[in-house]
Design an enzyme around this catalytic site. Structure first.
Site, PDB file in Angstrom:
ATOM      1  N   SER A 164     -50.648 -43.427 -41.568  1.00  0.00           N
ATOM      2  CA  SER A 164     -50.206 -42.450 -42.563  1.00  0.00           C
ATOM      3  C   SER A 164     -50.003 -43.119 -43.914  1.00  0.00           C
ATOM      4  CB  SER A 164     -48.881 -41.837 -42.092  1.00  0.00           C
ATOM      5  OG  SER A 164     -48.208 -41.200 -43.143  1.00  0.00           O
ATOM      6  N   TYR A 193     -40.267 -43.673 -40.078  1.00  0.00           N
ATOM      7  CA  TYR A 193     -41.614 -43.268 -39.635  1.00  0.00           C
ATOM      8  C   TYR A 193     -42.680 -44.175 -40.267  1.00  0.00           C
ATOM      9  CZ  TYR A 193     -45.802 -40.252 -39.366  1.00  0.00           C
ATOM     10  OH  TYR A 193     -47.060 -39.761 -39.161  1.00  0.00           O
ATOM     11  N   LYS A 224     -45.220 -46.826 -38.423  1.00  0.00           N
ATOM     12  CA  LYS A 224     -46.683 -46.794 -38.589  1.00  0.00           C
ATOM     13  C   LYS A 224     -47.191 -48.136 -39.121  1.00  0.00           C
ATOM     14  CE  LYS A 224     -47.917 -42.583 -37.284  1.00  0.00           C
ATOM     15  NZ  LYS A 224     -48.802 -42.395 -36.121  1.00  0.00           N
TER      16      LYS A 224
END
Lengths: 328, 328
Positions: A126, A150, A154
């Site tokens: 992402s 998050y 990632k």
């Protein structure tokens, strides 16, 4: 070719499965079996080839090894706790997004110890791996300093993917997806939700709230482009990646004002009139720290193709989600 | 102030402990207790204040929690499996360098759940987080794409350090150390060993092997500068770090030829005559992919000070390791 899709019940996962079925092959190799895994059993996919559906949590003991037992040749790993939830539930985010992915990589590595095994693994990363301070346009060599748990998870998985690939345990491709628009379905609580909402809701004849200024710029890809990135990641020659297995995908850098202008061109002023401006300082502050644009030279040079225009992104939504009809 | 040093028996760890004892304080706060941990019991440190010595493996169940039980205010985490061993033993490298550090961070986070706790954590990272292709001089915003499992583990710990700091669980400072020269002790099998060996061995009247060309450039700091970085990381105001908790330290970009010229200036031609050129293509290839120089603007602007010259680095070795005497 045996294909495994982890996270097959999600929005991109379902579209990927549909595209795999339509193609029936990857690089001229027929798909002989398809295993679809998610925390909920993927359903309603209308699949007419041999397939297996599995409800599993990758982070649970033995779950990853069980998915790898059939030695799939091609693995798409899309499963993740989304940004908001990973921020709200620190432990769950690390468990699913980091430990789950690491368990998958470890299962693949351990499987290769009994007999040779090195599947292609296409991993969805992402643009959340990037965080302020950021240049106006982010180059392919810019550092990853995420500002969310998050994004951190990632970025860590990207590093693992590269190291496991370098060591020959897996043939990894990390796909840094732009923000997906127009995301189908109901409005959700994601801070980025309005980027899709201001298009999706008016096209359905509903009011949409816009919490930020028209000048806010962001980086987009349609669901169709996202699926295209994953399929290209599966088919590409990974020798050209060298040791850097992760790629920022080509997207469109578009302001909210440009989104609205595209909406007007595609669906007329009645659609635009359904956008209600309701400034929200909290959301505006969050969004201010997000990436605005990428060069994505490396991905483009390797054949990844993004959307041509935001008009096209809207038209893709109308074609794929609204059967070509706008409710205005 | 309660201080915990993890990895206290290593070369930099021992020098750090000596410096902490000499200072007796950090930022005007007296060191009230000192806990020294390593996989082997740190010994022979000549400590005359209250201290505890612990032999522990951070990656073992409960080990990190036990180190955190006394709620140290200041933690130096230097423990790691070195690059060569982490490459040779994949599982051990990840267990010690990643899982061990994560266990430490988790223990700190969990300790803060019963009552407020947010210690300063000074973590030793490495320029091994960078890998080819690299610019001649690496800027502070350049990406981390390590080419070893050790570098991958350090890069992951950097990401965790930033995220745990952002969430308020710890007050982290990641110190990317240059290659340390002159490293005291016996020659070891590290591919980088010759950078120290070509200085250390001649100063001891011994022959040294040089496996690469004189034009090879690399990035150095003396052990004394490295300790200074760690102490400054302990004392600095971390507000200026914002969310980016990791810093490339200021070093010296010096070629092998410049190292040898400095050796001649400090110790004369007899010392230089002890360097035997024995080209090794394998080592030369490895070294070619290593960082050559850094801008390190951010660290310098925050008060981190490197060595002034390679002559000074050699003089530091003679003063600190050879009691001021050269065996020539």
């Amino acid at each position: 070719m045996k294909v495994l899709v982890i996270g097959a019940a999600g929005m991109v996962g379902r579209k990927l499965v549909a595209a795999l079925l339509a193609a029936g092959q990857i690089n001229d190799k027929a798909i002989s079996s398809l295993t679809l895994a998610d925390v909920v059993e993927p359903s309603g996919l209308g699949i007419d080839i041999a397939h297996t559906v599995i409800a599993t949590d990758l982070s649970e003991e033995g779950a990853a090894a069980s998915l790898i037992a059939e030695r799939p040749d091609m693995i798409f790993h899309l499963a993740a706790i989304v940004s908001g939830e990973a921020e709200a539930d620190f432990e769950k985010g690390y468990r699913i997004n980091l430990d789950g992915t690491r368990a998958l990589l470890e299962s693949i590595r351990l499987a290769s110890q009994s007999e040779p095994y090195c599947p292609r693994l296409v991993f969805t990363s992402s643009i959340a791996v990037f965080g302020e301070p950021l240049p106006a346009v982010i180059g392919d060599e810019f550092q990853q300093t995420p500002l969310t748990s998050y994004g951190t998870q990632k970025a860590i998985c990207e590093l693992l993917l590269s190291d496991y690939s370098r060591r020959g345990f897996v043939d990894g491709v990390g796909i840094r997806l732009p923000t997906i628009a127009v995301r189908p379905g109901k409005p959700n609580k994601a801070a980025s939700g309005f980027f899709s909402g201001i298009i999706r809701e008016p096209l359905a004849g509903l009011e949409a709230v816009l919490p930020v200024a028209d000048t806010v710029r962001h980086w987009f890809a349609s669901p169709r482009a996202a699926v295209g990135f994953l399929l290209h990641g599966a088919a590409m020659d990974t020798a050209q990646l060298g040791s850097q297995r992760n790629l920022s995908m080509p997207g469109l850098a578009v302001t909210v004002g440009e989104q609205i202008a595209a909406l007007e061109r595609v669906a007329g002023p009645k659609a635009v009139a359904l956008i209600r401006r309701e400034p929200d300082a909290v959301i505006a502050d969050m969004v201010a720290g997000w990436p605005k644009a990428f060069e994505a030279k490396r991905a483009r040079s390797m054949g990844f193709v993004g959307d041509a225009s935001f008009d096209e992104i809207i038209e893709i939504h109308i074609a794929d989600e609204l059967s070509g009809k706008v409710a205005l």
